[in-house]
Design a protein around this motif. Structure first.
Motif, PDB file in Angstrom:
ATOM      1  N   ALA A 280       0.941  -1.191   0.149  1.00 24.83           N
ATOM      2  CA  ALA A 280       0.023   0.026  -0.162  1.00 24.83           C
ATOM      3  C   ALA A 280       0.664   1.288  -0.109  1.00 24.83           C
ATOM      4  O   ALA A 280       1.907   1.400   0.738  1.00 24.83           O
ATOM      5  N   LYS A 281       0.568   2.080  -0.913  1.00 29.15           N
ATOM      6  CA  LYS A 281       1.256   3.516  -0.956  1.00 29.15           C
ATOM      7  C   LYS A 281       0.335   4.859  -0.726  1.00 29.15           C
ATOM      8  O   LYS A 281      -0.758   4.661  -1.606  1.00 29.15           O
ATOM      9  N   ASP A 282       0.803   5.799  -0.356  1.00 26.21           N
ATOM     10  CA  ASP A 282       0.282   6.952  -0.437  1.00 26.21           C
ATOM     11  C   ASP A 282       1.226   8.019   0.196  1.00 26.21           C
ATOM     12  O   ASP A 282       1.288   8.223   1.170  1.00 26.21           O
ATOM     13  N   ILE A 283       1.703   8.686  -1.133  1.00 28.29           N
ATOM     14  CA  ILE A 283       3.004   9.778  -0.821  1.00 28.29           C
ATOM     15  C   ILE A 283       2.466  10.616   0.356  1.00 28.29           C
ATOM     16  O   ILE A 283       3.301  11.291   0.957  1.00 28.29           O
ATOM     17  N   ASP A 284       1.110  11.155  -0.195  1.00 26.11           N
ATOM     18  CA  ASP A 284       0.745  12.547   0.714  1.00 26.11           C
ATOM     19  C   ASP A 284       0.450  11.959   2.150  1.00 26.11           C
ATOM     20  O   ASP A 284       0.982  12.810   3.181  1.00 26.11           O
TER      21      ASP A 284
END
Length: 456
Positions: A280-284
């Motif tokens: 799972a990725k979410d840079i913000d």
């Protein structure tokens, strides 16, 4: 053949190659092990507790697939995620069949892990020498298992020698700045010493309470000892620098240096049923969360150094829950529960080598499930440990995930496997000795039924 394969799987684990994702050489042998033991696997998987974990793994995988579809996870990520869970399930079935035939195959697995020091030294060129970093990432845990296994030879007749050996390797881990291994091995030493001297022979809820209190008191004592010794430089310059780096405003706790544990918690709360997909990725979110937690500059650099926005978890439970949703978390929590239950209900009726391995591996598993990431290198290993804990639960008189070994359990339709089976003969010192209140109650009832009929 089974003995040799169980030895080779962990022995070859440090040898890796790329195929879609990273594959350990030992994992190639897992399907062969399943093929050789498919009949015993089929029988063991039909047992209630064996089937329950098979169902949980299946739900874990289905939940992960649906989460990836819903979150539109890229193929390079979801293929690795699906492979990780699938291979863990296959390893569980393969080892479940092998260990059902003879639990001594688990000892072969442990010996293969100990011998993997050789393959780690030869094929892992990332670390040089025998310093603290090599101890942590290369040979610390295998060496600890080796010392505990040797100590088990002295446990019955020379208990002081055995406990002394365990204490020595535990203190060595602390000196080598491997704090988690030092704490885990010290707790395993305490459990071993307590089990061989305790007068609490019934596996009751009181025993669980005593173990919990001892673990909390002992763990807190170790933590306070480290907080006092590390900044003074008694554990070396590396330990003092690491302590200073991970201390927040002069304070240090169990979660210091493990901000990943609480890092992902808001994401899990936001979507507790449906996961955020494999890797799972979410840079913000990562940037915002890093500043919310007021992480140290080194930790911020670690989390924000890459631009892919991977959400850190550093926990099997949180990783499964974050990626796959509720069923991912349930699987690892159930694994943690039966491991804890097996530790608390094991006693000196088990053969010494099994007893010390149960305490050491069980404590390590519990630590990893809560505080270590679920990486590709753990697939076959966690499948093996899950299979052994399922087998051990059956020998101890449990055939369900959520149950306690009390006389009320006799109301269940299915009776547990008695220690006089082949499993009990390999695990127990005296196979005729009951291992739980439940099996003792069954034998008492059987004698009452027998005595109620007049002799002809």
């Amino acid at each position: 053949m089974n003995l040799f394969i169980c030895f080779l799987i962990p022995f070859l684990a440090p040898i890796r190659f790329s195929l879609v994702g990273e594959i350990a050489a030992g994992e190639v042998l897992v399907p062969l092990l399943l093929l050789l033991n498919w009949k015993s696997t089929w029988i063991a998987a039909k047992e209630r507790i064996g089937f329950s974990f098979l169902l949980l793994i299946f739900l874990y995988l289905v939940s992960l697939v649906l989460s990836d579809i819903y979150r539109q996870t890229p193929p390079e990520d979801y293929l690795r995620g699906w492979a990780k869970v699938t291979l863990t399930g296959i390893a569980y079935l393969a080892f479940l069949g092998a260990f059902s035939r003879n639990p001594k195959f688990f000892i072969a697995f442990v010996f293969g892990f100990i011998a993997s020091i050789v393959t780690r030294v030869i094929f892992d060129g990332s670390l040089q020498g025998w310093g603290s970093e090599s101890y942590k990432w290369r040979y610390g845990i295998p060496l600890t298992f080796f010392v505990f296994c040797v100590a088990s030879l002295f446990l019955l007749r020379h208990k002081a020698v055995a406990v002394g050996m365990m204490l020595f390797i535990s203190i060595l881990s602390l000196v080598m700045n491997y704090r988690s291994l030092a704490g885990v091995s010290l707790i395993a030493t305490l459990l071993t010493a307590f089990s061989t001297t305790s007068s609490i022979e019934s596996r009751s809820s009181m025993r669980i309470l005593v173990y919990c209190l001892l673990a909390v008191i002992f763990g807190a004592s170790i933590l306070q000892l480290y907080i006092w010794a590390a900044p003074q430089g008694f554990l070396g310059e590396v330990a003092r620098d690491k302590f200073a780096m991970q201390s927040t405003n002069g304070t240090f706790s169990l979660l210091s240096g493990r901000a990943e544990l609480i890092f992902s918690f808001p994401k899990i709360v936001e979507s507790p049923i449906v996961g955020w997909g494999s890797w799972a990725k979410d840079i913000d979110f990562v940037f915002q969360r890093a500043f919310e937690l007021e992480l140290s500059p080194s930790q911020q650099s670690e989390f924000l150094g890459s631009n892919d926005g991977l959400i850190p978890t550093h926990s099997h439970i949180f990783s499964g829950w974050l990626e796959a949703g509720l069923f991912g978390g349930i699987f690892w929590i159930a694994f943690a529960w039966i491991t804890f239950r097996n530790i608390t209900y094991s006693s000196n009726s088990l053969k010494p080598i099994f007893l010390v391995i149960i305490y050491l591996s069980g404590s390590l598993i519990l630590w990893d499930l809560f505080f270590s990431p679920y990486g590709a290198g753990r697939r076959a290993e966690m499948g093996a440990y899950l299979a052994f804990n399922v087998i051990l639960a059956r020998v101890l008189g449990f055939n369900r995930i959520i149950t306690f070994a009390t006389s009320n359990s006799l109301k269940q339709k299915k009776s547990p496997i008695l220690p006089t089976s082949a499993l009990g003969k390999n695990l127990l010192i005296n196979p005729n000795q009951p291992t739980s209140i439940r099996t003792k109650a069954i034998e008492v009832n059987q004698r009452k039924i027998h005595n109620s009929f007049p002799n002809k």
